[in-house]
Design an enzyme around this catalytic site. Structure first.
Site: not given
Lengths: 419, 419
Positions: B123, B125, B130, B139, B194, B196, B228, B232, B235, B239, B248, B252, B349, B363
């Site tokens: 998978d 990114y 995204h 962050r 997600e 994808e 996917d 959250r 995760q 993570y 995750k 899927t 995503t 998002e």
């Protein structure tokens, strides 16, 4: 008890009649089929099945001839036990020796493959000594263990398609790594090993049905050795924020002989106390640590040329692991994820608390600051092309009977781009 | 060109004769076999093979009846093209209609499964929008993209054993997540999707043999849709430092019909310019973006009860992706890792630059701060039990011919522990 079998078992063999590990091997020109190891020999399971060895056991079709143990594993603990008992009976019944003679070969005549087809490979991070060492090396000013570490067995998915058998050549991987402040693609300069013990899932579990740690014994078959080769420079550049990928996915070596938890039962012991107490689904109702001694051996190409034996560069104990196989399996399924026969749970690098008991070069050499000296006069921080690494493991410590996990070996070969 | 086929193809069907996507389906009580979709119908590939449709093509044994397309995919691009051409000829040759009549069924009569058995699922990114959104949410005071992001397509291995087919129920996963500052085990409260696009590997690659991006076309078969599903809260706690795992791995969803890159050729377009320039092995010699429009539809259980159609909550474009399928494949193999037919590369995503074009709820609702309003008067931050999510995709934008990826749907069902 070793004396009771009619097969000659050399003193100190990892495979006495108490062990009876299963594997997949092929004779020269033959197809891979299932075998049980005893001493320096192996017994052809399809052949003795045809002779009636398992006549009262309901075995899946073609379970010895499919070229993988997955079908046998799926049959479940009752079948595992009955096969084990039948094998023990045959191999200690002197009257059976003649009848079985044609089903026995020297293990030296077999090329061993992977014992199982691995669907999903989860690699953990379950040694508190390893996690602490790595934390200290990479984040010297911070708390070495992250906040989640004592609450769950941190793990991630590895690549199942690059799991390789004993004896495989390990081509030095290339990748993007920082060179003088710039990311450049080229062969890894920090190729490492990870000494791990693998747990093999026997009976799978259904989607949406978590298995708690106290029921994991219904699912888990046994142990093998795992060398999770790692390219530290590739890993360092890639791993934020989604974890290790190319730094690990180029090869993972798995030992050929699966040792059942039933055989390991006498070596079951109490794991370290977990503080804070773990969540209910991770709670153990029996001790899930195993008193297995582990060693890493290294032989450079010069040592081979001179006939020098491999040097032991690490010795450690699997019983020190903070998180146990049962908890790892409970964690994998805690979100309802299904699991399949043959799934592999890598323990994570097994490191002990003392110097010389670390399961990776990055720890043994403290990030390359303390090179290891070898019998040929060379030193190592990370692996050099031609280096041959062997992992070895046995239950019972130094004094007791040697019930072994056997060995797994891999030899580093140069990257194409360098030749 | 759609008019040329003798199969009736409704206006706006995702599956005109230019598409010819392959899938695995079963009639009631039947075994899963291979089909090609056309309009509202599907053609039984084994049946037309028996009628001689592929008589001049060297096909692998049992490639239509094995219950997966892996064997067909392994046969390679020349075979893919010949089968596609033969199907196009048959379906536009009115004289063939009578002969083929018994091999055609309504797609409504098929239960579709997974088109391939996935060995390894990687998978990615790869949407800059995204990755930037997620960086800003988690962050807020730092640079949203990490230093490696523009140098390589960041990715990690997902769980291949929990890839589920269209229509699957998605049981809300449980796991450890922070509740009032304490890690507690319980059902996720932040269940997300997600959006994808998945690339399916056709021809595998050998261990130790990296495939550069300019040769990826020899290996990659085509596209599907991937949801996917993501928890959250699970995760967020798990993570660090090894990446997403239980957040995750519970499910899927993959769409049933694989659309070949050959069919998508007219929709090939230029991806965004990459700055700084990428390393040689990731350099493209042809445009590897595809003008595919994607939508996320949500229908609550109340909406279903009232007969309200699903609401479109996101619309975006796959051509915006910073990293392309060819580069993702080159990255997977860059360290010498092998790949297998049926391996799945999830794009990550797909989010666009505007509001309403984000491919995840985290998002779309900006971490739950901007709830989505739905036609039944309810609002959503994350998914509620009973919610049904459908992903939809088609090439050619709004105006052009509708060459579709089809749809993939999943419905959230409660966690056991809550009932």
């Amino acid at each position: 008890m070793s004396e009771r079998t009619w097969v000659p078992v050399p003193e100190g063999s990892p495979f006495p009649v108490e062990n009876l590990p299963l594997g997949i091997g092929a004779r020269s020109g033959g197809r891979p089929t299932a075998w049980v190891a005893i001493g320096d020999d192996a017994v052809d399971l399809a052949a003795i099945d045809a002779l009636g060895a398992f006549v009262d056991i309901e075995l899946p079709d073609r379970c010895w001839s499919s070229g993988r143990l997955n079908e046998f594993l799926a049959a479940g603990p009752a079948v595992w036990s009955m096969v084990r008992a039948a094998l023990g009976d045959l191999l200690t019944d002197r009257a059976a020796a003649d009848r079985l003679a044609r089903a026995i070969v020297s293990r030296a005549d077999l090329v061993m493959g992977l014992p199982v087809a691995v669907g999903d490979f989860v690699d953990f991070y379950s040694s508190i000594h390893h996690a602490t060492n790595v934390g200290r090396i990479f984040r010297p000013d911070a708390e070495p263990l992250l906040p989640n570490w004592r609450h769950l067995p941190v793990g991630y998915h590895g690549r199942s398609g690059t799991i390789v058998a004993d004896g495989a050549e390990i081509r030095r991987p290339a990748g993007l790594r920082m060179v003088d402040g710039e990311p450049l693609y080229g062969p890894s300069r920090r190729l490492d090993i990870e000494l791990e013990v693998g747990t093999i899932v026997g009976v799978g579990s259904d989607l949406g049905r978590p298995v708690t740690a106290d029921r994991a014994g219904d699912h888990l078959y046994g142990l093998c050795l795992v060398n999770d080769w790692s390219a530290r420079d590739i890993q360092a550049f890639e791993y934020q924020p989604l974890g290790p990928f190319l730094g690990k996915s180029f090869a993972t070596s798995v030992s050929p002989w699966l040792v059942s938890f039933e055989a390991l039962e006498p070596y079951r012991t109490t794991p370290p106390v977990q503080k804070p107490p773990v969540a209910d689904h991770l709670r153990l109702d029996e001790p899930w640590a195993f008193d297995v001694t582990l060693e890493v051996l290294l032989q450079t190409s010069d040592m081979r040329a001179r006939g020098q034996a491999a040097a032991t560069i690490s010795r450690t104990c699997f019983a020190d692991m903070y998180w146990t196989p049962a908890q790892q399996f409970a964690h994998v399924t805690a979100n309802g994820a299904s699991s399949r026969p043959g799934d592999l749970l890598g323990s994570g690098t097994v490191s002990g608390p003392e110097r010389g008991s670390e399961g990776s070069l990055i720890e043994l050499t403290w990030n390359g600051e303390r090179p290891i000296e070898l019998p040929d006069g060379s030193t190592r921080t990370f692996l050099v092309d031609g280096d041959r690494v062997t992992l070895r493991g046995w239950a019972g410590g130094d004094g007791g009977p040697r019930l072994g996990l056997g060995e797994v070996t891999g030899t580093v070969v140069p990257n194409e781009e360098e030749r």
